[in-house]
Design an enzyme around this catalytic site. Structure first.
Site, PDB file in Angstrom:
ATOM      1  N   GLN A 165      36.453  33.967  37.729  1.00 34.32           N
ATOM      2  CA  GLN A 165      36.224  32.880  38.673  1.00 34.32           C
ATOM      3  C   GLN A 165      35.164  31.912  38.173  1.00 34.32           C
ATOM      4  O   GLN A 165      34.486  32.154  37.169  1.00 34.32           O
ATOM      5  CB  GLN A 165      35.800  33.460  40.031  1.00 34.32           C
ATOM      6  CG  GLN A 165      34.563  34.340  39.965  1.00 34.32           C
ATOM      7  CD  GLN A 165      34.295  35.078  41.265  1.00 34.32           C
ATOM      8  OE1 GLN A 165      33.308  34.815  41.939  1.00 34.32           O
ATOM      9  NE2 GLN A 165      35.181  36.016  41.612  1.00 34.32           N
ATOM     10  N   ARG A 207      39.238  31.039  41.893  1.00 29.42           N
ATOM     11  CA  ARG A 207      39.725  32.142  41.064  1.00 29.42           C
ATOM     12  C   ARG A 207      40.590  31.599  39.941  1.00 29.42           C
ATOM     13  O   ARG A 207      41.523  30.845  40.164  1.00 29.42           O
ATOM     14  CB  ARG A 207      40.543  33.131  41.895  1.00 29.42           C
ATOM     15  CG  ARG A 207      39.776  33.831  42.993  1.00 29.42           C
ATOM     16  CD  ARG A 207      40.607  34.959  43.605  1.00 29.42           C
ATOM     17  NE  ARG A 207      40.015  35.393  44.863  1.00 29.42           N
ATOM     18  CZ  ARG A 207      40.384  34.951  46.065  1.00 29.42           C
ATOM     19  NH1 ARG A 207      41.374  34.082  46.155  1.00 29.42           N
ATOM     20  NH2 ARG A 207      39.796  35.370  47.143  1.00 29.42           N
TER      21      ARG A 207
END
Length: 292
Positions: free
Chosen positions: A95, A190
């Site tokens: 992420q 993400r």
């Protein structure tokens, strides 16, 4: 006005969480999939509760709004920092977090610069940055799904400290136990989540387009110090207010002769009403403060 705010935080279940917070910090938890303890939080969906003094029962967001003098009358409308413990029984997603400018444009939120103090005794690792020279190379690797070639994995052992500016691609790996101090934001993009389904069987949303837009930043929003106490130590508050995280040991906090028992897993704020204080015991504390 109240000099110390002792806090009771909120637990967050995660698909990658475990039971380590219950075992190592003796927290009263029924779930075996707790990933985070939001210990010092004024976030609306999970604010900490004050459990001492005249402000007992009030949440930190309420106190920050109604008693600005405790925080040296800040201009920020909302409490600027978030302190939590993370238990990664499984790998977290790959992420990246946006900086303030990008988060304001896309999410109407603060950005998320953070730092990690590693608590686990056993060996673990983190993803910290990329093995490429520039963003275009990173995008090429990402689009061609060559993640293992681009991601930089480094060891993470107890006492290690990592500063993670907004824009840094990162991931907490299996086995990590981490004290995280960050801007008060929950915005995460993400990049990859191992094709892992959520509790409803759906693949978790990815945000590759937003991740590609993110730029690196070296802005600093907080200061962090490690304090090791052996016996009695006198201290002076030289910041507007101080966030204290007890990560090991036990002892006392003493303010104007009043004693507060503190131990591993406790979190509290020393407000602007405190001028001097003492710690007494065998303690390791991670102390942080906002930078204005």
């Amino acid at each position: 006005m109240q000099k110390v705010l002792i806090l009771d935080g909120k637990f967050k279940e995660k698909i990658w969480g475990g039971d380590r917070l219950k075992k190592e910090f003796n927290y009263d938890i029924n779930s075996n999939s707790i990933g985070e303890y939001w210990a010092i939080s004024a976030m609306k969906d999970a604010p900490s509760t004050i459990i001492n003094g005249d402000l007992t029962g009030k949440t930190l967001d309420e106190v920050y709004k109604d008693y600005k003098g405790l925080f040296a009358n800040p201009t920020e409308e909302t409490f600027p920092l978030l302190v939590k413990i993370i238990d990664a029984k499984k790998d977290l997603s790959i992420q990246v977090h946006p900086d303030d400018d990008m988060a304001e444009k896309l999410e109407n939120s603060r950005g998320k610069t953070e730092c990690w103090y590693i608590l686990n005794d056993d060996r673990s690792s983190i993803i910290y940055g990329l093995n490429v020279d520039n963003k275009n190379q990173a995008i090429d690797f990402i689009n061609n799904k060559k993640r293992d070639e681009v991601l930089r994995e480094v060891p993470a052992r107890k006492g290690d400290f990592f500063f993670v500016p907004a824009g840094t691609v990162h991931a907490i790996k299996e086995g990590c136990l981490i004290l995280e101090i960050q801007q008060a934001s929950d915005v995460t993009y993400r990049l990859y989540d191992y094709d892992r389904p959520d509790k409803n069987g759906n693949l978790r949303e990815l945000h590759i387009e937003n991740m590609i837009k993110t730029t690196l930043t070296s802005n600093e929003f907080f200061e962090v110090r490690e304090i090791k106490i052996k016996g009695k130590q006198s201290m002076i508050r030289n910041k507007d207010y101080l966030l204290e995280s007890v990560i090991d040991g036990a002892g006392e906090l003493i303010i104007d002769g009043e004693k507060f028992n503190i131990k591993k897993g406790d979190f509290f704020i020393l407000t602007n009403e405190v001028s001097s204080y003492e710690f007494d015991g065998d303690l390791t504390i991670v102390e942080s403060n906002v930078v204005r």
